[in-house]
Write an enzyme that holds these catalytic residues in place. Structure first.
Site, PDB file in Angstrom:
ATOM      1  N   GLN A  27      -5.055   1.897  10.015  1.00 17.81           N
ATOM      2  CA  GLN A  27      -6.035   1.003   9.373  1.00 17.81           C
ATOM      3  C   GLN A  27      -7.280   1.818   8.967  1.00 17.81           C
ATOM      4  OE1 GLN A  27      -4.640  -0.417  12.647  1.00 17.81           O
ATOM      5  NE2 GLN A  27      -2.990  -0.780  11.227  1.00 17.81           N
ATOM      6  N   ASP A  54      -4.554   2.472   3.929  1.00 17.54           N
ATOM      7  CA  ASP A  54      -3.679   3.024   2.899  1.00 17.54           C
ATOM      8  C   ASP A  54      -4.349   4.104   2.053  1.00 17.54           C
ATOM      9  OD1 ASP A  54      -1.762   1.174   3.762  1.00 17.54           O
ATOM     10  OD2 ASP A  54      -2.509  -0.351   2.380  1.00 17.54           O
ATOM     11  N   LYS A  87      -3.625   8.467   4.895  1.00 14.22           N
ATOM     12  CA  LYS A  87      -3.790   9.114   6.209  1.00 14.22           C
ATOM     13  C   LYS A  87      -2.519   9.852   6.615  1.00 14.22           C
ATOM     14  CE  LYS A  87      -4.818   5.086   7.982  1.00 14.22           C
ATOM     15  NZ  LYS A  87      -4.952   4.280   6.770  1.00 14.22           N
ATOM     16  N   GLY A  98       1.399   1.418   7.911  1.00 20.61           N
ATOM     17  CA  GLY A  98       2.529   1.915   7.126  1.00 20.61           C
ATOM     18  C   GLY A  98       2.087   3.204   6.476  1.00 20.61           C
ATOM     19  N   HIS A  99       2.689   4.311   6.898  1.00 22.91           N
ATOM     20  CA  HIS A  99       2.274   5.616   6.396  1.00 22.91           C
ATOM     21  C   HIS A  99       3.442   6.260   5.668  1.00 22.91           C
ATOM     22  CE1 HIS A  99      -0.690   5.583  10.062  1.00 22.91           C
ATOM     23  NE2 HIS A  99      -1.009   4.711   9.140  1.00 22.91           N
ATOM     24  N   ASP A 104      -5.693  12.065  -8.798  1.00 16.68           N
ATOM     25  CA  ASP A 104      -4.817  12.080  -9.973  1.00 16.68           C
ATOM     26  C   ASP A 104      -4.676  10.703 -10.620  1.00 16.68           C
ATOM     27  OD1 ASP A 104      -3.390  11.863  -7.321  1.00 16.68           O
ATOM     28  OD2 ASP A 104      -1.793  11.129  -8.633  1.00 16.68           O
TER      29      ASP A 104
HETATM   30  P1  GDP Z   1      -1.895   5.430   4.887  1.00 18.20           P
HETATM   31  O1  GDP Z   1      -1.584   4.075   5.429  1.00 18.20           O
HETATM   32  O2  GDP Z   1      -3.348   5.753   4.913  1.00 18.20           O
HETATM   33  O3  GDP Z   1      -1.076   6.524   5.531  1.00 18.20           O
HETATM   34  O4  GDP Z   1      -1.484   5.405   3.359  1.00 18.20           O
HETATM   35  P2  GDP Z   1      -0.103   4.827   2.752  1.00 18.20           P
HETATM   36  O5  GDP Z   1       0.967   5.805   3.013  1.00 18.20           O
HETATM   37  O6  GDP Z   1       0.094   3.413   3.180  1.00 18.20           O
HETATM   38  O7  GDP Z   1      -0.489   4.738   1.212  1.00 18.20           O
HETATM   39  C1  GDP Z   1      -0.840   5.874   0.483  1.00 18.20           C
HETATM   40  C2  GDP Z   1       0.174   6.030  -0.672  1.00 18.20           C
HETATM   41  O8  GDP Z   1      -0.334   6.951  -1.599  1.00 18.20           O
HETATM   42  C3  GDP Z   1       1.505   6.598  -0.223  1.00 18.20           C
HETATM   43  O9  GDP Z   1       2.520   6.036  -1.011  1.00 18.20           O
HETATM   44  C4  GDP Z   1       1.377   8.088  -0.490  1.00 18.20           C
HETATM   45  O10 GDP Z   1       2.633   8.699  -0.761  1.00 18.20           O
HETATM   46  C5  GDP Z   1       0.510   8.086  -1.719  1.00 18.20           C
HETATM   47  N1  GDP Z   1      -0.405   9.223  -1.848  1.00 18.20           N
HETATM   48  C6  GDP Z   1      -1.053   9.906  -0.866  1.00 18.20           C
HETATM   49  N2  GDP Z   1      -1.865  10.833  -1.408  1.00 18.20           N
HETATM   50  C7  GDP Z   1      -1.746  10.734  -2.754  1.00 18.20           C
HETATM   51  C8  GDP Z   1      -2.347  11.405  -3.870  1.00 18.20           C
HETATM   52  O11 GDP Z   1      -3.197  12.279  -3.730  1.00 18.20           O
HETATM   53  N3  GDP Z   1      -1.970  10.999  -5.123  1.00 18.20           N
HETATM   54  C9  GDP Z   1      -1.063   9.998  -5.321  1.00 18.20           C
HETATM   55  N4  GDP Z   1      -0.759   9.665  -6.574  1.00 18.20           N
HETATM   56  N5  GDP Z   1      -0.460   9.354  -4.295  1.00 18.20           N
HETATM   57  C10 GDP Z   1      -0.814   9.712  -3.033  1.00 18.20           C
HETATM   58  P1  IMO Z   2      -2.509   1.552   7.382  1.00 16.31           P
HETATM   59  O1  IMO Z   2      -2.491   2.283   8.719  1.00 16.31           O
HETATM   60  C1  IMO Z   2      -3.914  -1.760   4.962  1.00 16.31           C
HETATM   61  C2  IMO Z   2      -4.788  -5.514   7.031  1.00 16.31           C
HETATM   62  C3  IMO Z   2      -3.908  -6.690   6.710  1.00 16.31           C
HETATM   63  C4  IMO Z   2      -4.896  -7.821   6.896  1.00 16.31           C
HETATM   64  C5  IMO Z   2      -5.727  -7.353   8.076  1.00 16.31           C
HETATM   65  C6  IMO Z   2      -5.282  -7.920   9.416  1.00 16.31           C
HETATM   66  O2  IMO Z   2      -1.233   1.649   6.643  1.00 16.31           O
HETATM   67  O3  IMO Z   2      -3.701   1.947   6.599  1.00 16.31           O
HETATM   68  P2  IMO Z   2      -3.212  -7.451  11.009  1.00 16.31           P
HETATM   69  O4  IMO Z   2      -1.743  -7.575  10.759  1.00 16.31           O
HETATM   70  O5  IMO Z   2      -3.640  -6.088  11.404  1.00 16.31           O
HETATM   71  O6  IMO Z   2      -3.739  -8.497  11.934  1.00 16.31           O
HETATM   72  O7  IMO Z   2      -3.880  -7.772   9.576  1.00 16.31           O
HETATM   73  O8  IMO Z   2      -5.604  -5.946   8.105  1.00 16.31           O
HETATM   74  N1  IMO Z   2      -4.071  -4.308   7.479  1.00 16.31           N
HETATM   75  C7  IMO Z   2      -3.894  -3.205   6.723  1.00 16.31           C
HETATM   76  N2  IMO Z   2      -4.213  -2.983   5.427  1.00 16.31           N
HETATM   77  N3  IMO Z   2      -3.354  -0.774   5.700  1.00 16.31           N
HETATM   78  C8  IMO Z   2      -3.050  -0.981   6.996  1.00 16.31           C
HETATM   79  O9  IMO Z   2      -2.621   0.000   7.808  1.00 16.31           O
HETATM   80  C9  IMO Z   2      -3.289  -2.258   7.555  1.00 16.31           C
HETATM   81  N4  IMO Z   2      -3.088  -2.809   8.774  1.00 16.31           N
HETATM   82  C10 IMO Z   2      -3.579  -4.048   8.712  1.00 16.31           C
HETATM   83  O10 IMO Z   2      -3.414  -6.620   5.399  1.00 16.31           O
HETATM   84  O11 IMO Z   2      -5.754  -7.899   5.775  1.00 16.31           O
HETATM   85 MG    MG Z   3      -0.583   2.348   4.884  1.00 16.55          MG
END
Ligand code: GDP
Ligand code: IMO
Ligand code: MG
Length: 429
Positions: free
Chosen positions: A223, A13, A16, A40-41, A332
């Site tokens: 991940q 999270d 990416k 989850g992106h 930020d």
């Molecule tokens: P990922 O799994 O690595 O793709 O990340 P996620 O999308 O799960 O979580 C990142 C969250 O942070 C999302 O809700 C993005 O919209 C948000 N986000 C990404 N870059 C920034 C940033 O520079 N500032 C803020 N405030 N939010 C961001």
């Molecule tokens: P993105 O791509 C954050 C975590 C789960 C748990 C562990 C194992 O959005 O960054 P699993 O269901 O994979 O067997 O769970 O890994 N986990 C993540 N945490 N972002 C993710 O993906 C994750 N995918 C799995 O919360 O701790």
């Molecule tokens: Mg994510």
């Protein structure tokens, strides 16, 4: 050929999806090479927000998306996601999305086993996403997985289901969970076949052709390194390799295809699920970061645990992940905090260590060693040039570069696509 590989450098999270979407304007193909719909992106483009789990983030830019054989594919989740993003106006068709025909499937029994095992672990549960990821990878390694290509062969499905059910029903029954019937699963798979097979092909051939044509490939990791099954905080990890080396086995390309490896890290740390998190702030600071950063999981909606940036951990991720440049996101979120801390090592008992040791008990005991650094009163939110950043924010970024031994080549200052500062184009080589 200048390809780019994006991986998470913390516990997931990191943003990416936002960075992949932003860089996809420079790419021709975007490839997923591991993980599944545990990812989850979130991508914010103007007034549209896209939430992607299995689909490569480049689809939002209209770029060809490829799901490699290293991904575990839940066909029901995939079709549901395609339906959701089509409703938002994206074009997802066999022309824009190709899926490796040798990718293993996630079936309903995998999620059932995931849930039953987590329940049995009680307080020691991993806190998985409950999507069946672990059981599906186990089946692949145990050579009993049903793969996408099997959907075209009912006779193969027939005996493979027998083998799969012998294993899973024994386990499920032992754990006191409901078992699965063969006829129902067979009907489900045969009904899914005509919907999934049009997307399937040997993607290695397409990627080899793309290479020959000089196309730019962007490999999109899910991940992160600290969730890597080998290098992460085992056993509190996911079940795939998340490091950049995985692109080769997970997409059917050579290791040289990785190109430039970009690691994504937040300017602080978060983690979903259980497991060690030395710089965690289970207090007002953590709550402040969680609120400002909207730290709720995209997949499960769980509140993310929050804490200070852990430079010792990211330095390790840089090394094992082959990271050559760091994209620092969510700067930020730190706006207005008077004092910041950065984890620079660990104390366990009387000993000071530069990196987390591998043992689960030692990891749980590790106390962070902090360096204190002044915060900034100005705003970085929405900044699109280095010159717009408060001097102290630049100092924070510079200190992180030194501590993690890797240059920061991109900064993100809000969820919005264009609120991004590029210092060095990873495609320019
Ligand atoms: P990922 O799994 O690595 O793709 O990340 P996620 O999308 O799960 O979580 C990142 C969250 O942070 C999302 O809700 C993005 O919209 C948000 N986000 C990404 N870059 C920034 C940033 O520079 N500032 C803020 N405030 N939010 C961001
Ligand atoms: P993105 O791509 C954050 C975590 C789960 C748990 C562990 C194992 O959005 O960054 P699993 O269901 O994979 O067997 O769970 O890994 N986990 C993540 N945490 N972002 C993710 O993906 C994750 N995918 C799995 O919360 O701790
Ligand atoms: Mg994510």
């Amino acid at each position: 050929m200048a390809n780019v590989t994006i991986i998470g450098a913390q516990w997931g999270d990191e943003g990416k999806g936002k960075v992949v979407d932003w860089l996809a304007s420079r790419a021709d193909v975007v490839v997923r090479f591991q993980g599944g719909h545990n990812a989850g992106h979130t991508l914010v483009v103007g007034n549209q927000t896209y939430k992607l789990s299995l689909l490569p983030s480049g689809l939002v830019r209209g770029k060809l998306g490829v799901i490699g054989n290293g991904v575990v594919v839940d066909p029901v989740a995939l079709l549901a996601e395609i339906g959701r993003v089509r409703a938002q106006g994206l074009n997802v068709s066999p022309e824009t999305l190709r899926i490796a025909d040798n990718a293993p499937l996630i079936l309903p029994l995998h999620a059932a086993l995931d849930a039953a095992r987590e329940a049995a672990r009680g307080a020691r549960r991993i806190g998985t996403t409950g999507r069946g990821i672990g059981p599906a990878y186990e089946d692949k390694v145990a050579r009993r997985a049903i793969r996408i290509c099997d959907l075209a062969e009912p006779e193969t499905l027939d005996w493979r289901l027998d083998e799969l059910l012998l294993h899973h029903n024994t386990l499920l029954a032992g754990l006191g969970a409901p078992t699965f019937g063969k006829a129902e699963l067979m009907d489900q798979l045969l009904a899914l076949a005509p919907q999934i097979l049009p997307f399937a092909e040997p993607v290695w051939e397409r990627l080899a052709e793309a290479k020959k044509a000089g196309a730019r490939i962007l490999f999109e990791g899910a991940q992160a390194v600290m969730l890597d099954v080998d290098h992460g905080t085992y056993p509190f990890v996911t079940s795939s390799n998340t490091v950049s080396g995985q692109i080769a086995a997970g997409a059917g390309v050579g290791p040289d295809a990785a190109g430039r490896v970009l690691g994504i890290a937040k300017a602080y740390s978060t983690r979903v699920g259980s497991g060690p998190f030395p710089t965690e702030q289970d207090n007002e600071i953590g709550r402040h970061l969680g609120e400002r950063g909207h730290e709720f999981g995209t997949v499960t909606g769980r509140a993310r645990r929050c804490g200070w940036f852990d430079a010792a951990l990211v330095r390790q991720a840089v090394k094992v992940g082959g990271i050559q440049g760091l994209a620092l996101t969510k700067l930020d979120v730190l706006d207005g905090m008077t004092t910041l801390q950065i984890g620079v090592g660990y104390r366990i008992g009387g000993e000071t260590l530069p990196h987390l040791p591998p043992g689960a008990a030692a990891q749980a005991k590790a106390e962070p060693v902090y360096e204190t650094i002044e915060g900034w009163s100005g705003s970085t939110r929405g900044a699109r040039s280095y010159a717009d950043l408060p001097a102290q924010a630049i100092k924070y970024v510079r200190r992180i570069e030194e501590l993690v031994e890797c240059p920061v080549t991109l900064l993100s200052t809000s969820p919005e696509r264009d609120d991004t500062i590029l210092m060095q184009d990873p495609f320019a080589d």
